[in-house]
Design a protein around this motif. Structure first.
Motif, PDB file in Angstrom:
ATOM      1  N   VAL A  16       0.821  -1.201   0.000  1.00 12.60           N
ATOM      2  CA  VAL A  16       0.000   0.000   0.000  1.00 12.60           C
ATOM      3  C   VAL A  16       0.864   1.265   0.000  1.00 12.60           C
ATOM      4  CG1 VAL A  16      -0.169   0.208   2.517  1.00 12.60           C
ATOM      5  CG2 VAL A  16      -2.039   1.030   1.058  1.00 12.60           C
ATOM      6  N   ALA A  17       2.145   1.129   0.400  1.00 17.41           N
ATOM      7  CA  ALA A  17       3.030   2.295   0.396  1.00 17.41           C
ATOM      8  C   ALA A  17       3.171   2.879  -1.009  1.00 17.41           C
ATOM      9  CB  ALA A  17       4.403   1.911   0.948  1.00 17.41           C
ATOM     10  N   ASN A  18       3.065   2.031  -2.036  1.00 14.60           N
ATOM     11  CA  ASN A  18       3.173   2.529  -3.411  1.00 14.60           C
ATOM     12  C   ASN A  18       2.001   3.441  -3.767  1.00 14.60           C
ATOM     13  OD1 ASN A  18       5.540   0.919  -4.737  1.00 14.60           O
ATOM     14  ND2 ASN A  18       4.386  -0.584  -3.540  1.00 14.60           N
ATOM     15  N   VAL A  19       0.831   3.152  -3.206  1.00 16.89           N
ATOM     16  CA  VAL A  19      -0.330   4.013  -3.447  1.00 16.89           C
ATOM     17  C   VAL A  19      -0.082   5.401  -2.862  1.00 16.89           C
ATOM     18  CG1 VAL A  19      -2.791   4.296  -3.066  1.00 16.89           C
ATOM     19  CG2 VAL A  19      -1.849   2.013  -3.494  1.00 16.89           C
ATOM     20  N   TRP A  20       0.452   5.438  -1.624  1.00 21.67           N
ATOM     21  CA  TRP A  20       0.709   6.726  -0.993  1.00 21.67           C
ATOM     22  C   TRP A  20       1.807   7.491  -1.715  1.00 21.67           C
ATOM     23  CZ3 TRP A  20      -3.000   8.329   1.775  1.00 21.67           C
ATOM     24  CH2 TRP A  20      -3.753   7.465   2.555  1.00 21.67           C
ATOM     25  N   ILE A  21       2.796   6.785  -2.235  1.00 22.81           N
ATOM     26  CA  ILE A  21       3.847   7.458  -3.015  1.00 22.81           C
ATOM     27  C   ILE A  21       3.257   8.066  -4.278  1.00 22.81           C
ATOM     28  CG2 ILE A  21       5.934   7.068  -4.383  1.00 22.81           C
ATOM     29  CD1 ILE A  21       6.785   4.990  -2.315  1.00 22.81           C
ATOM     30  N   GLY A  22       2.373   7.315  -4.958  1.00 20.62           N
ATOM     31  CA  GLY A  22       1.738   7.849  -6.157  1.00 20.62           C
ATOM     32  C   GLY A  22       0.869   9.057  -5.870  1.00 20.62           C
ATOM     33  N   LEU A  23       0.118   9.016  -4.763  1.00 25.49           N
ATOM     34  CA  LEU A  23      -0.726  10.155  -4.396  1.00 25.49           C
ATOM     35  C   LEU A  23       0.125  11.366  -4.022  1.00 25.49           C
ATOM     36  CD1 LEU A  23      -3.488   8.378  -2.270  1.00 25.49           C
ATOM     37  CD2 LEU A  23      -3.647   9.204  -4.626  1.00 25.49           C
ATOM     38  N   SER A  24       1.229  11.132  -3.301  1.00 21.36           N
ATOM     39  CA  SER A  24       2.121  12.242  -2.940  1.00 21.36           C
ATOM     40  C   SER A  24       2.717  12.885  -4.179  1.00 21.36           C
ATOM     41  CB  SER A  24       3.234  11.731  -2.019  1.00 21.36           C
ATOM     42  OG  SER A  24       2.703  11.148  -0.850  1.00 21.36           O
ATOM     43  N   LYS A  25       3.095  12.070  -5.148  1.00 23.87           N
ATOM     44  CA  LYS A  25       3.596  12.626  -6.404  1.00 23.87           C
ATOM     45  C   LYS A  25       2.534  13.480  -7.089  1.00 23.87           C
ATOM     46  CE  LYS A  25       7.001   9.075  -7.613  1.00 23.87           C
ATOM     47  NZ  LYS A  25       7.400   8.062  -8.608  1.00 23.87           N
ATOM     48  N   GLY A  26       1.283  13.014  -7.041  1.00 29.17           N
ATOM     49  CA  GLY A  26       0.214  13.778  -7.659  1.00 29.17           C
ATOM     50  C   GLY A  26       0.071  15.164  -7.051  1.00 29.17           C
TER      51      GLY A  26
END
Length: 374
Positions: free
Chosen positions: A308-318
């Protein structure tokens, strides 16, 4: 009406060696030679201590002719000059205009590529300073709105959310779906060679959610919404609407820049989720057709193989990408000068700069989060 004649001068030498330079004709922009610089250089060559300048033959004199004379004289009156009072007043007015004459001559070694590199570096530093100043103004605006919530530009904020978010859903979904299909198809060809078909879920999940989704949305939004923001503010500069806002005491950053930056920073993570979901659906469909991988296995395996950490990384990039794109777009929009050429060039520069910063920021994220979610 006095006859119209070209600007000219003639040198007369007396028997005793005295030299008189007689100027004649209309010393106006329309009657000066085509190469004013060459004409000025020929005049400058006649400047000397023993030369008397006779300006009584000049029939008309405008600011261009007066500046040409003044520059030829080296920015000071000749030692001996015969000039009518009317012409003297015109020359004195032209001499009072500040002229950028202190610029040093270009050294011989500064040529070609070095000048281009130096100009690009200086332009980049100026834009960086402008971006920092605009960011600081946004921080001040956020602080002001925190204590004055009634002044929050709600309509501008909602309008930007609709334009940059809701209206971008179809194109991001279509592009994401197609990218997912292509990535799944090409990956299947390689994974089948090593008998690792089931790992296509890992490959698609990590690459799309962590990297491809945010970067793909950022590029699309920079070309779509970023260019629209720059063009909108630029047109307001051309039509002097921003000057009108300043005249009425309305802050341009609070009404124009802040809603755009806040709206795009809010909508970008949502667009990332939307585009990543469409890309995963496309990859799932392609994997089913190409490798026979069932939809049920793909959906159940995805949460297990993608932390799930990858989801948060993607959202942070957004969030970061949206903030950068809007900030850069508004910065170049405010730099537009009141002409159409400046509008087009700044819009292009805004899109290119925004995409470049997005890629640089993505590389920085990759370095900082290299041990997270892998």
């Amino acid at each position: 009406m006095a006859p119209v004649s070209e600007a000219a001068f003639s040198l007369h030498e007396a028997a005793d060696g005295r030299r008189t330079l007689a100027l004649s004709g209309d010393w106006t922009l329309a009657r000066l030679p085509a190469s004013i610089a060459a004409f000025e250089a020929s005049l400058r060559a006649q400047v000397g201590a023993e030369t008397t300048w006779d300006l009584h033959g000049i029939t008309r004199l405008d600011s261009v002719g007066a500046l040409t004379l003044w520059r030829a004289w080296g920015g000071k009156w000749p030692k001996t000059v015969a000039v009518p009072p009317v012409l003297r007043a015109i020359i004195e007015r032209a001499a009072a205009v500040p002229v950028d004459s202190a610029r040093p001559e270009r050294p011989a070694y500064l040529s070609g590529g070095l000048l281009l590199v130096g100009g690009a570096v200086l332009s980049g530093l100026r834009n960086l300073a402008g971006l920092i100043a605009l960011f600081g103004q946004l921080v001040l605006d956020a602080r002001y709105l925190l204590f004055h919530p009634r002044d929050i530009p709600g309509r501008e904020f909602s309008a930007n959310i609709f334009r940059s978010g809701a209206q971008a859903l179809p194109v991001t979904a279509l592009v994401g779906f197609l990218i997912g299909v292509v990535l799944s198809f090409l990956s299947a060809l390689q994974l089948r060679t090593f008998g690792a078909d089931i790992y296509i879920v890992n490959l698609l999940g990590i690459s799309i959610i962590r990297e491809l989704g945010p970067v793909l949305v950022a590029v699309l939004v920079a070309g779509r919404s970023g260019s629209a923001m720059t063009a909108q503010i630029g047109v307001m500069r051309v039509t002097q609407e921003i000057d009108a806002l300043a005249t009425m005491g309305v802050s341009r950053s609070l009404r124009l820049v802040f809603p755009k930056v806040a709206a795009l920073a809010l909508t970008m993570p949502l667009l990332v989720v939307w585009c990543s979901a469409a890309a995963l659906v496309g990859g799932m469909v392609s994997a089913n057709l190409e490798m026979g991988l069932s939809f049920h296995y793909f959906i159940t395996a995805l949460p297990r193989v993608v932390p799930v950490a990858n989801v948060w990384i993607g959202l942070s990039k957004g969030v970061f990408f949206g903030f950068l794109i809007a900030l850069v777009s508004c910065h170049f929009g405010l730099k537009v000068r009141p002409n159409t050429e400046s509008l087009s060039s700044n819009t292009t520069t805004a899109v290119v700069t925004a995409i470049t910063l997005v890629i640089l920021t993505d590389a920085l994220f990759a370095i900082l989060t290299r041990n997270v979610g892998i």
